[in-house]
Design an enzyme around this catalytic site. Structure first.
Site, PDB file in Angstrom:
ATOM      1  N   MET A   1       1.050  -1.558  -0.083  1.00 48.75           N
ATOM      2  CA  MET A   1      -0.169   0.375  -0.053  1.00 48.75           C
ATOM      3  C   MET A   1       0.540   1.219  -0.184  1.00 48.75           C
ATOM      4  O   MET A   1       1.935   1.241   0.844  1.00 48.75           O
ATOM      5  CB  MET A   1      -0.553  -0.033   1.062  1.00 48.75           C
TER       6      MET A   1
ATOM      7  N   ILE B   1       1.900  -5.295   7.642  1.00 44.91           N
ATOM      8  CA  ILE B   1       3.061  -4.969   8.316  1.00 44.91           C
ATOM      9  C   ILE B   1       3.022  -3.794   8.245  1.00 44.91           C
ATOM     10  O   ILE B   1       2.545  -3.457   7.289  1.00 44.91           O
ATOM     11  CB  ILE B   1       3.833  -6.142   6.976  1.00 44.91           C
TER      12      ILE B   1
ATOM     13  N   GLY C   1       1.385   3.941   5.262  1.00 40.90           N
ATOM     14  CA  GLY C   1       2.042   3.126   3.848  1.00 40.90           C
ATOM     15  C   GLY C   1       2.657   1.633   4.871  1.00 40.90           C
ATOM     16  O   GLY C   1       3.236   1.785   5.801  1.00 40.90           O
ATOM     17  N   SER C   2       2.112   0.531   3.947  1.00 40.62           N
ATOM     18  CA  SER C   2       2.978  -0.446   4.464  1.00 40.62           C
ATOM     19  C   SER C   2       1.924  -1.377   3.669  1.00 40.62           C
ATOM     20  O   SER C   2       2.014  -1.347   2.310  1.00 40.62           O
ATOM     21  CB  SER C   2       2.320  -0.366   5.873  1.00 40.62           C
ATOM     22  N   ARG C   3       1.806  -3.353   3.820  1.00 43.94           N
ATOM     23  CA  ARG C   3       1.792  -4.103   3.098  1.00 43.94           C
ATOM     24  C   ARG C   3       0.982  -4.753   3.755  1.00 43.94           C
ATOM     25  O   ARG C   3       0.871  -5.076   5.516  1.00 43.94           O
ATOM     26  CB  ARG C   3       2.840  -4.817   2.696  1.00 43.94           C
TER      27      ARG C   3
END
Length: 218
Positions: free
Chosen positions: A97, A155, A185-187
């Site tokens: 993301m 995460i 922001g991350s995943r």
């Protein structure tokens, strides 16, 4: 489209802070007040966009269908040894993301939460493979009606400093329920059985609670 509950207090405080700064600039430096006001509006609208929460509903008739848990881009599709929770080989699908994506997270499949843990860790770039096991993360196992265990992992990344998870062990959820929210922001990683049919490709864009990413074997 609404403002996500995780951002309402943050945006309210930001609005008051920017308002106070603009009043100060107007009182002291009137010549630069207009430019500062425009900059303030741009900054505020950026964060409003980040905390947006689209209204999405998915009517799924196939219980074996796995839906993307978040907006973003597919960065990993590969077999991997998941040694932290499941301790077995799985197909890992990871969705990154960016700061411009919707950051609400949904359950990728309907079922009962049988496991949840949050682990502190590093904040290196979520693009890196080691981020799945070394970054701050939350791990959730959802067990489907057919007793298939799906591991979902939120995460944190280099900018993401807070993971919010709503999962309660023993409670059942559907794909239309939010699993949580990751700030800035991350995943997300999804670990599926090896015989799952993959429906996405690398670099494909996904929409949370909309894009089918895989199908479990019947």
């Amino acid at each position: 489209m609404t403002i996500h509950k995780e951002g309402r207090i943050f945006l309210f405080k930001m609005f008051l802070t920017l308002l106070a700064l603009n009043l100060f600039v107007f009182a002291i430096y009137r010549q630069g007040a207009e430019a500062f006001a425009i900059l303030s509006v741009v900054i505020f609208l950026f964060f409003v966009n980040f905390f947006r929460r689209p209204k999405r509903y998915m009517d799924i008739t196939d219980p074996n269908l796995i839906i993307a848990p978040c907006d973003g881009k597919v960065v990993v599709i590969e077999p991997t040894e998941e040694n932290e929770v499941l301790h077995e080989k799985r197909i890992q699908i990871s969705i990154f993301m960016s700061i411009f994506d919707v950051h609400a997270n949904w359950y990728p499949v309907s079922g009962k939460v049988t496991y949840y843990t949050h682990q502190n860790g590093r904040f290196m770039s979520a693009h890196l493979p080691k981020s799945s096991t070394e970054n701050e993360r939350s791990s959730i196992i959802v067990e489907t009606e057919s007793n298939t265990r799906i591991l979902v992992r939120q995460i944190a990344g280099a900018l993401a400093q807070r993971i919010v998870t709503y999962a309660n062990i023993g409670q059942s959820y559907t794909t239309n329920d939010e699993i949580g929210f990751i700030k800035f922001g991350s995943r997300m990683d999804v670990y599926l059985p090896l015989d799952s049919e993959i429906l996405v490709s690398l670099k494909q864009k996904t929409r949370g609670n909309k894009t089918p990413i895989a199908r479990l074997k019947s």
